[in-house]
Design a protein around this motif. Structure first.
Motif, short mmCIF file in Angstrom:
data_model
loop_
_atom_site.label_atom_id
_atom_site.label_comp_id
_atom_site.label_asym_id
_atom_site.label_seq_id
_atom_site.Cartn_x
_atom_site.Cartn_y
_atom_site.Cartn_z
N SER A 190 33.38 1.98 -1.15
CA SER A 190 34.74 1.78 -0.66
C SER A 190 35.25 3.09 -0.07
O SER A 190 34.98 4.17 -0.61
CB SER A 190 35.67 1.34 -1.79
N PHE B 140 36.71 0.11 4.32
CA PHE B 140 35.91 -0.95 3.72
C PHE B 140 36.15 -0.98 2.23
O PHE B 140 35.96 0.03 1.53
CB PHE B 140 34.42 -0.73 4.00
N PRO C 118 27.35 -0.03 0.72
CA PRO C 118 28.30 0.96 1.21
C PRO C 118 29.47 1.11 0.24
O PRO C 118 29.98 0.11 -0.29
CB PRO C 118 28.75 0.38 2.55
N TYR D 187 35.84 4.81 7.00
CA TYR D 187 34.69 4.93 7.89
C TYR D 187 35.18 5.27 9.29
O TYR D 187 36.29 4.86 9.69
CB TYR D 187 33.88 3.63 7.92
N SER E 59 27.26 -3.13 11.36
CA SER E 59 27.13 -1.80 10.76
C SER E 59 27.27 -1.86 9.24
O SER E 59 26.51 -1.21 8.51
CB SER E 59 28.17 -0.85 11.35
N ILE E 60 28.24 -2.64 8.76
CA ILE E 60 28.43 -2.77 7.31
C ILE E 60 27.23 -3.48 6.69
O ILE E 60 26.69 -3.05 5.64
CB ILE E 60 29.73 -3.53 7.00
N ARG E 61 26.77 -4.54 7.29
CA ARG E 61 25.61 -5.27 6.75
C ARG E 61 24.38 -4.37 6.69
O ARG E 61 23.59 -4.47 5.75
CB ARG E 61 25.33 -6.50 7.59
N TYR F 37 23.55 -2.29 3.52
CA TYR F 37 23.07 -2.92 2.29
C TYR F 37 21.55 -2.92 2.27
O TYR F 37 20.90 -3.19 3.28
CB TYR F 37 23.57 -4.36 2.17
N PHE G 141 30.33 6.66 7.06
CA PHE G 141 31.25 6.89 5.94
C PHE G 141 31.92 8.25 6.12
O PHE G 141 31.26 9.26 6.36
CB PHE G 141 30.50 6.83 4.63
N LEU H 174 31.17 -3.65 14.03
CA LEU H 174 31.62 -3.28 12.68
C LEU H 174 30.92 -4.12 11.62
O LEU H 174 30.48 -3.60 10.59
CB LEU H 174 33.13 -3.45 12.58
N ARG I 153 34.74 -2.45 -0.94
CA ARG I 153 33.52 -3.11 -1.42
C ARG I 153 33.84 -4.05 -2.57
O ARG I 153 34.60 -3.72 -3.47
CB ARG I 153 32.51 -2.05 -1.89
N LEU J 60 36.95 -5.51 5.41
CA LEU J 60 37.11 -4.40 6.33
C LEU J 60 38.46 -4.50 7.01
O LEU J 60 38.81 -5.53 7.58
CB LEU J 60 35.98 -4.42 7.37
#
Length: 580
Positions: free
Chosen positions: A479, A510, A477, A482, A552-554, A557, A492, A549, A512, A529
């Motif tokens: 930077s 986020f 994801p 979101y 969702s971020i994981r 990837y 995003f 959250l 990165r 985050l």
């Protein structure tokens, strides 16, 4: 950061170790096609964009690959001036700076370039909203060249850095970095450098290149970083620590003898002088547990504390010539398996009105101010962070630890209502090193910030790779900002520059750290985050929103898992500088 619950993460410059892994081809003498990154990414927590002084490629070079040297012409070190910095004359009034309005004006019209140097821009990201000429020089570029105030060298061969200091020293020496600093420095000005991690070598490099390192000396910082020194200094001015003794022992039996005599019992917390991410804070109740850590604590000076039930609280402050300005108090996000593989590892902070009740907050603030003023007698000045321990059984407030540096909590400190009413806390550090006379009513600032803190609710989480695998990152994801869409999914929104414009709990920023082409391994920082609102329940567990959250971020990837390989070397996990 040290405390008396489970081991917690420390942000000292003594980096934690993580085993590196690579394909078996290395054993045959071949250069590995992929290696786990060894560098710690400096998290340390702008729209005011300016045109870069020199055009450069925005393509990111995957640092972990030995063959990833960029090609093309080198930047030319022509000292052209950034228009935004160069316009105007010095703004310091003849009478010095007399009030907050003049302090704000001074930094809004500043012409001396100030560079934050680190693995990433996390700690002080967004400070350029208040300080003209403030920018970032980083090893890793979280925006792939699109942030107007973040500069990252193009030519970055693979290096196994052993500490945050090594990363910063490498950057300071780099020809592209030196050319960049020269381009942004007006004639007659001396560029100022701020860092989280530095040492005597950093000081020598800055002296040789004509840069001003606006930090206390490395020697002083190293001495104050010792938990033993901090405890003794606090004792000298009546700032209480958790009941403890400082001693040296050669056996469990001897330890029991001295702790029983001191009334500490045998449910103990043991710390060595220096530590990182809680790896030198040990919880011991019997000989069996002691024997597991004996190699680290026998024959060396240790701090032995009575174990208490406590809430760890973080607070940052700045020691100025007029006294100590204290920032907001924050709880810590620690040890959650969804965020970190380290038991008790620091993984973020929360700021909200009920962190401490009024009486406890006053007591804690007085303790921090007293400690800060005492540091002045040691020759210290500027930014520092304090861990406060609130005994949940008795209500007593104790000093947990002092960290004489910028910390990971700065990301939240710099977006408080107090920061927008006056200036961010770190600007007081810049003021102390600005070389100008100023008047500051510290009591008034502290009272105002304490009142305004009741309106702020911010949180951030450091998201680490928690599996015991080494993986190539194919997709990550970006930077930016979101939002939670109509279906509750995290999506995003836009590639923003920082988190300062977040307005509700339905938004998050986020930052990165590792991106496509990089590698992740157990303990590696994927990113940070930042969001409005709380992320933990009253019982200290991650909230449903926080888990959503993280998940969702994981899920954003996509990686390729590398086959297991024999460990070949100790590589340093240079993570986000801990809140400490």
């Amino acid at each position: 950061m040290a405390r008396n619950t489970d081991p917690a993460a420390e942000g000292t410059s003594r980096a934690s170790k993580a085993k590196s892994a690579e394909p078996q081809a290395r054993a045959a003498g071949e250069k590995p096609a992929a290696r786990k990154p060894a560098a710690r990414k400096a998290a340390a927590k702008k729209p005011a964009a300016r045109k870069p002084a020199a055009k450069r490629s925005t393509a990111r070079t995957p640092v972990p690959k030995a063959s990833s040297l960029a090609t093309g012409p080198l930047p030319v070190a022509v000292p052209t001036l950034d228009p935004e910095i160069a316009v105007g004359a010095r703004t310091e009034p003849a009478h010095g700076l007399r009030n907050m309005s003049e302090i704000r004006h001074f930094f809004r019209t500043n012409r001396t370039p100030i560079f934050f140097v680190g693995a990433s821009a996390f700690n002080l990201l967004g400070l350029d909203r208040w300080v003209r000429g403030f920018s970032y020089i980083t090893y890793y570029d979280s925006w792939k060249g699109t942030h107007p105030r973040v500069f990252s060298p193009i030519h970055k061969p693979y290096i196994e850095f052993q500490s945050g200091e090594e990363i910063n020293n490498w950057l300071l020496r780099h020809h592209e970095v030196r050319a960049h600093i020269a381009r942004l420095t007006p004639a007659g000005e001396k560029p100022k450098i701020a860092m989280v991690f530095f040492d005597e070598e950093s000081e020598a490099i800055c002296a040789e290149l004509g840069y001003e390192l606006i930090l206390p000396s490395a020697e002083l910082r190293e001495r104050l970083d010792s938990k033993m020194t901090t405890t003794r200094i606090a004792d000298s001015v009546g700032v209480p620590s958790v009941p403890n003794i400082i001693t040296t022992v050669d056996s469990w039996e001897q330890l029991v003898e001295v702790t029983e005599k001191a009334g500490l019992g045998t449910d103990l917390v043991i710390q060595t002088a220096y530590g990182d991410s809680g790896k030198t804070t040990y919880f011991v109740t019997d000989k069996r547990g002691f024997d597991k850590i004996a190699g680290d604590v026998l024959g060396t000076e240790i701090k032995v504390m009575k174990r208490i039930n406590n809430r760890p609280i973080a607070v940052e402050a700045v020691l100025t010539r007029h006294g100590t300005v204290v920032g907001p108090f924050m709880t810590e996000i620690t040890g959650h398996k969804e965020l970190t593989p380290y038991r008790g590892g620091w993984a973020g902070n929360e700021m909200f009105p009920g962190v401490l009740d009024d009486a406890t907050r006053h007591a804690a603030m007085s303790m921090v101010r007293t400690l800060g003023d005492r540091l002045g007698q040691e020759g210290y000045r500027g930014f520092f962070e304090v861990d406060v321990l609130l005994d949940t059984d008795t209500g007593e407030v104790y000093l947990g630890e002092l960290n004489p540096r910028i910390s990971g909590a700065s990301a939240i400190t710099n977006v408080t209502a107090g920061a927008y009413a006056d200036v961010p806390l770190f600007v007081f550090h810049l003021l102390e090193y600005a070389g100008v006379d100023f008047t500051l009513d510290v009591d008034e600032v502290n009272e105002r910030w304490e009142e305004l803190a009741s309106a702020d609710v911010w949180s951030h989480m450091i998201i680490k790779h928690t599996a015991d695998t080494v993986e190539h990152i194919d997709v990550a994801p970006p930077s930016g900002r979101y939002v939670l869409d109509a279906h509750g999914r995290l999506a995003f929104s836009q590639g923003d520059l920082d988190w300062h414009l977040l307005g509700s709990e339905n938004e998050a920023f986020f930052l990165r750290i590792y991106g496509p082409g990089d590698y992740r391994w157990k303990g590696a920082d994927l990113g940070i985050l930042v969001t409005k609102g709380r992320l933990q329940t009253l019982g200290g567990k991650l909230s449903i929103r926080a888990r959503h959250l993280i998940d969702s971020i994981r899920a954003m990837y996509a990686t390729t898992v590398l086959p297991p390989a024999a460990p070949v070397a100790e590589a340093v996990h240079m993570a986000v500088p801990d809140s400490k």
